[in-house]
Design a protein around this motif. Structure first.
Motif, PDB file in Angstrom:
ATOM      1  N   GLU A 193     -13.176   6.341  39.919  1.00  0.00           N
ATOM      2  CA  GLU A 193     -13.217   7.409  40.923  1.00  0.00           C
ATOM      3  C   GLU A 193     -12.142   8.456  40.664  1.00  0.00           C
ATOM      4  OE1 GLU A 193     -10.901   3.887  42.670  1.00  0.00           O
ATOM      5  OE2 GLU A 193     -12.681   4.245  41.435  1.00  0.00           O
ATOM      6  N   SER A 194     -11.040   8.056  40.024  1.00  0.00           N
ATOM      7  CA  SER A 194      -9.971   9.007  39.717  1.00  0.00           C
ATOM      8  C   SER A 194     -10.321   9.855  38.495  1.00  0.00           C
ATOM      9  CB  SER A 194      -8.647   8.274  39.497  1.00  0.00           C
ATOM     10  OG  SER A 194      -8.245   7.623  40.694  1.00  0.00           O
ATOM     11  N   LEU A 195     -11.129   9.317  37.591  1.00  0.00           N
ATOM     12  CA  LEU A 195     -11.607  10.126  36.468  1.00  0.00           C
ATOM     13  C   LEU A 195     -12.433  11.299  36.975  1.00  0.00           C
ATOM     14  CD1 LEU A 195     -12.661   7.509  33.743  1.00  0.00           C
ATOM     15  CD2 LEU A 195     -10.962   9.325  33.489  1.00  0.00           C
ATOM     16  N   GLU A 196     -13.239  11.063  37.992  1.00  0.00           N
ATOM     17  CA  GLU A 196     -14.033  12.140  38.560  1.00  0.00           C
ATOM     18  C   GLU A 196     -13.123  13.166  39.245  1.00  0.00           C
ATOM     19  OE1 GLU A 196     -17.284  14.493  39.780  1.00  0.00           O
ATOM     20  OE2 GLU A 196     -16.902  13.092  38.137  1.00  0.00           O
ATOM     21  N   THR A 197     -12.085  12.688  39.922  1.00  0.00           N
ATOM     22  CA  THR A 197     -11.114  13.590  40.536  1.00  0.00           C
ATOM     23  C   THR A 197     -10.448  14.458  39.479  1.00  0.00           C
ATOM     24  OG1 THR A 197     -10.668  12.060  42.356  1.00  0.00           O
ATOM     25  CG2 THR A 197      -8.962  13.693  41.866  1.00  0.00           C
ATOM     26  N   LEU A 198     -10.137  13.846  38.354  1.00  0.00           N
ATOM     27  CA  LEU A 198      -9.514  14.571  37.250  1.00  0.00           C
ATOM     28  C   LEU A 198     -10.437  15.671  36.740  1.00  0.00           C
ATOM     29  CD1 LEU A 198      -6.820  14.334  35.707  1.00  0.00           C
ATOM     30  CD2 LEU A 198      -8.014  12.896  34.043  1.00  0.00           C
ATOM     31  N   ARG A 199     -11.715  15.351  36.609  1.00  0.00           N
ATOM     32  CA  ARG A 199     -12.679  16.358  36.161  1.00  0.00           C
ATOM     33  C   ARG A 199     -12.743  17.523  37.140  1.00  0.00           C
ATOM     34  NH1 ARG A 199     -17.767  18.089  37.008  1.00  0.00           N
ATOM     35  NH2 ARG A 199     -18.115  16.596  38.708  1.00  0.00           N
ATOM     36  N   LEU A 200     -12.749  17.214  38.430  1.00  0.00           N
ATOM     37  CA  LEU A 200     -12.829  18.263  39.437  1.00  0.00           C
ATOM     38  C   LEU A 200     -11.579  19.132  39.442  1.00  0.00           C
ATOM     39  CD1 LEU A 200     -14.475  16.251  42.358  1.00  0.00           C
ATOM     40  CD2 LEU A 200     -15.565  17.937  40.860  1.00  0.00           C
ATOM     41  N   LEU A 201     -10.428  18.545  39.126  1.00  0.00           N
ATOM     42  CA  LEU A 201      -9.198  19.332  39.051  1.00  0.00           C
ATOM     43  C   LEU A 201      -9.276  20.390  37.954  1.00  0.00           C
ATOM     44  CD1 LEU A 201      -6.437  16.611  39.579  1.00  0.00           C
ATOM     45  CD2 LEU A 201      -6.868  18.587  41.062  1.00  0.00           C
ATOM     46  N   THR A 202      -9.991  20.073  36.880  1.00  0.00           N
ATOM     47  CA  THR A 202     -10.117  21.052  35.795  1.00  0.00           C
ATOM     48  C   THR A 202     -11.124  22.148  36.135  1.00  0.00           C
ATOM     49  OG1 THR A 202     -11.806  19.736  34.623  1.00  0.00           O
ATOM     50  CG2 THR A 202      -9.506  19.338  34.047  1.00  0.00           C
ATOM     51  N   ASN A 203     -11.785  22.045  37.291  1.00  0.00           N
ATOM     52  CA  ASN A 203     -12.631  23.141  37.747  1.00  0.00           C
ATOM     53  C   ASN A 203     -11.810  24.302  38.279  1.00  0.00           C
ATOM     54  OD1 ASN A 203     -15.038  21.907  37.120  1.00  0.00           O
ATOM     55  ND2 ASN A 203     -15.377  21.064  39.163  1.00  0.00           N
ATOM     56  N   LEU A 204     -10.513  24.048  38.532  1.00  0.00           N
ATOM     57  CA  LEU A 204      -9.648  25.112  39.021  1.00  0.00           C
ATOM     58  C   LEU A 204      -9.445  26.117  37.887  1.00  0.00           C
ATOM     59  CD1 LEU A 204      -7.007  22.907  40.878  1.00  0.00           C
ATOM     60  CD2 LEU A 204      -9.016  24.056  41.845  1.00  0.00           C
ATOM     61  N   GLU A 205      -9.842  27.364  38.134  1.00  0.00           N
ATOM     62  CA  GLU A 205      -9.838  28.346  37.055  1.00  0.00           C
ATOM     63  C   GLU A 205      -9.847  29.754  37.609  1.00  0.00           C
ATOM     64  OE1 GLU A 205     -13.359  27.392  34.880  1.00  0.00           O
ATOM     65  OE2 GLU A 205     -14.686  27.840  36.547  1.00  0.00           O
ATOM     66  N   THR A 206      -9.499  30.698  36.739  1.00  0.00           N
ATOM     67  CA  THR A 206      -9.698  32.106  37.054  1.00  0.00           C
ATOM     68  C   THR A 206     -11.068  32.492  36.515  1.00  0.00           C
ATOM     69  OG1 THR A 206      -8.754  32.911  34.975  1.00  0.00           O
ATOM     70  CG2 THR A 206      -7.212  32.467  36.787  1.00  0.00           C
ATOM     71  N   GLU A 207     -11.367  33.773  36.496  1.00  0.00           N
ATOM     72  CA  GLU A 207     -12.668  34.208  35.972  1.00  0.00           C
ATOM     73  C   GLU A 207     -12.780  33.960  34.472  1.00  0.00           C
ATOM     74  OE1 GLU A 207     -13.320  38.243  37.010  1.00  0.00           O
ATOM     75  OE2 GLU A 207     -13.575  37.845  39.153  1.00  0.00           O
ATOM     76  N   THR A 208     -11.642  33.868  33.790  1.00  0.00           N
ATOM     77  CA  THR A 208     -11.682  33.749  32.330  1.00  0.00           C
ATOM     78  C   THR A 208     -10.931  32.541  31.768  1.00  0.00           C
ATOM     79  OG1 THR A 208      -9.717  35.169  32.150  1.00  0.00           O
ATOM     80  CG2 THR A 208     -11.879  36.254  32.064  1.00  0.00           C
ATOM     81  N   THR A 209     -10.120  31.869  32.584  1.00  0.00           N
ATOM     82  CA  THR A 209      -9.210  30.863  32.036  1.00  0.00           C
ATOM     83  C   THR A 209      -9.172  29.605  32.901  1.00  0.00           C
ATOM     84  OG1 THR A 209      -7.800  32.669  31.247  1.00  0.00           O
ATOM     85  CG2 THR A 209      -6.855  30.447  31.206  1.00  0.00           C
TER      86      THR A 209
END
Length: 300
Positions: free
Chosen positions: A138-154
């Protein structure tokens, strides 16, 4: 101890990861180059896989030491955390104080704002996770969702996973296919070859201050390689014990006999014996199936 006996400035074969002893073996140097290149490229997920004792933690600390001032790093050495604990651990690594927040949405907003602030300062944020095979599903999925944090390009957060082969087994499950697709760079950290072993020993003893030629005889190095399977941690353990034994015998070099004493005092063959048993078991099963098929056809 044997420091004065062998004229060492410090112990050459401790098992505590020390970047001062980082040896630029081919496999480790390739892994380091892969990591530094991919981090500077701004990719999301990077994965380094290696056997137990292969040097993953040392490599992780070397990366931390090699990144320039334009990087902000977060390091989790023990990621056996549930999703809430994982977010809080990341927040603390980013200099925040998540203990005052009970609401997870507020915590995520706090993390996102800190990442945006660091990004505005032209900083790259990297989360390095050691022992990543211990991350709960369940924490691996949380980790994936954290990498959704982004700007329009980065992407605002890059993640490096250092783990044992069990991590690959987990990521190969269908419910982790989204995370697996985000892994841009992956590297398998090899164990040492026989040539690597010679270079490794010379590097360790010279870094520790030994300047008197070869300390380990060729026969000692041969049986050391056979006993250790090229695993750096086991090499360190055996060499430390062999130096103790040589010191106790008043000898100035590690001979084959002394190395055998160290090997006999250490349980180092479990990995190889287990592998051999697995091979034998597989062969027995295959032979049984073949004989059964022949029997069904009336050949035997």
């Amino acid at each position: 101890m044997y420091l004065e006996h062998f004229k060492f400035k410090e112990l050459p074969f401790t098992i505590t990861p020390n970047i001062g002893f980082f040896c630029h073996l081919k496999g480790h140097q390739e892994a380091l180059n892969t990591l530094l290149f991919s981090l500077r490229s701004g990719e999301g997920f990077i994965k380094i896989i290696g056997e137990v004792g292969a040097g993953k933690t040392l490599l992780c600390r070397k990366v931390l030491d090699s990144l320039g001032p334009n990087f902000v790093t977060a390091y989790l050495p023990n990621p056996d955390l549930n999703p809430i604990e994982l977010r809080r651990a990341l927040a603390r690594e980013l200099g925040l104080h998540p203990e005052v927040l009970q609401d997870q949405h507020e915590l995520l907003t706090l993390i996102n704002n800190r990442l945006l602030m660091l990004h505005s300062l032209n900083k790259r944020i990297v989360l390095l996770i050691d022992e990543a095979q211990a991350i709960p599903p369940e924490s691996l999925e949380t980790l994936r969702l954290l990498t959704n944090l982004e700007t329009e390009t980065t992407k605002l957060l890059q993640v490096v996973l250092f783990g044992q082969p069990e991590l690959d087994e987990t990521l190969n499950q269908s419910n982790f296919r989204q995370l697996k697709q985000r892994i841009s760079f992956s590297y398998y950290l090899p164990l040492m070859s026989r040539e690597d072993l010679d270079n490794y020993l010379f590097h360790r003893i010279s870094t520790a201050g030994y300047t008197y030629g070869s300390l380990f005889t060729k026969k000692a190095r041969d049986i050391l390689f056979h006993a250790s399977d090229g695993v750096p941690r086991i090499v360190n353990i055996l060499c430390h014990k062999a130096l103790l034994a040589a010191y106790g015998r008043g000898e100035t070099a590690v001979s084959r006999q002394v190395m055998k004493i160290a090997i006999q005092d250490t349980d180092v063959r479990q990995r190889s014996n287990g592998f051999l048993i697995a091979i034998i078991t597989t062969l027995v099963v295959i032979i049984g199936i073949v004989l059964f098929c022949y029997a069904q056809k009336g050949i035997i």
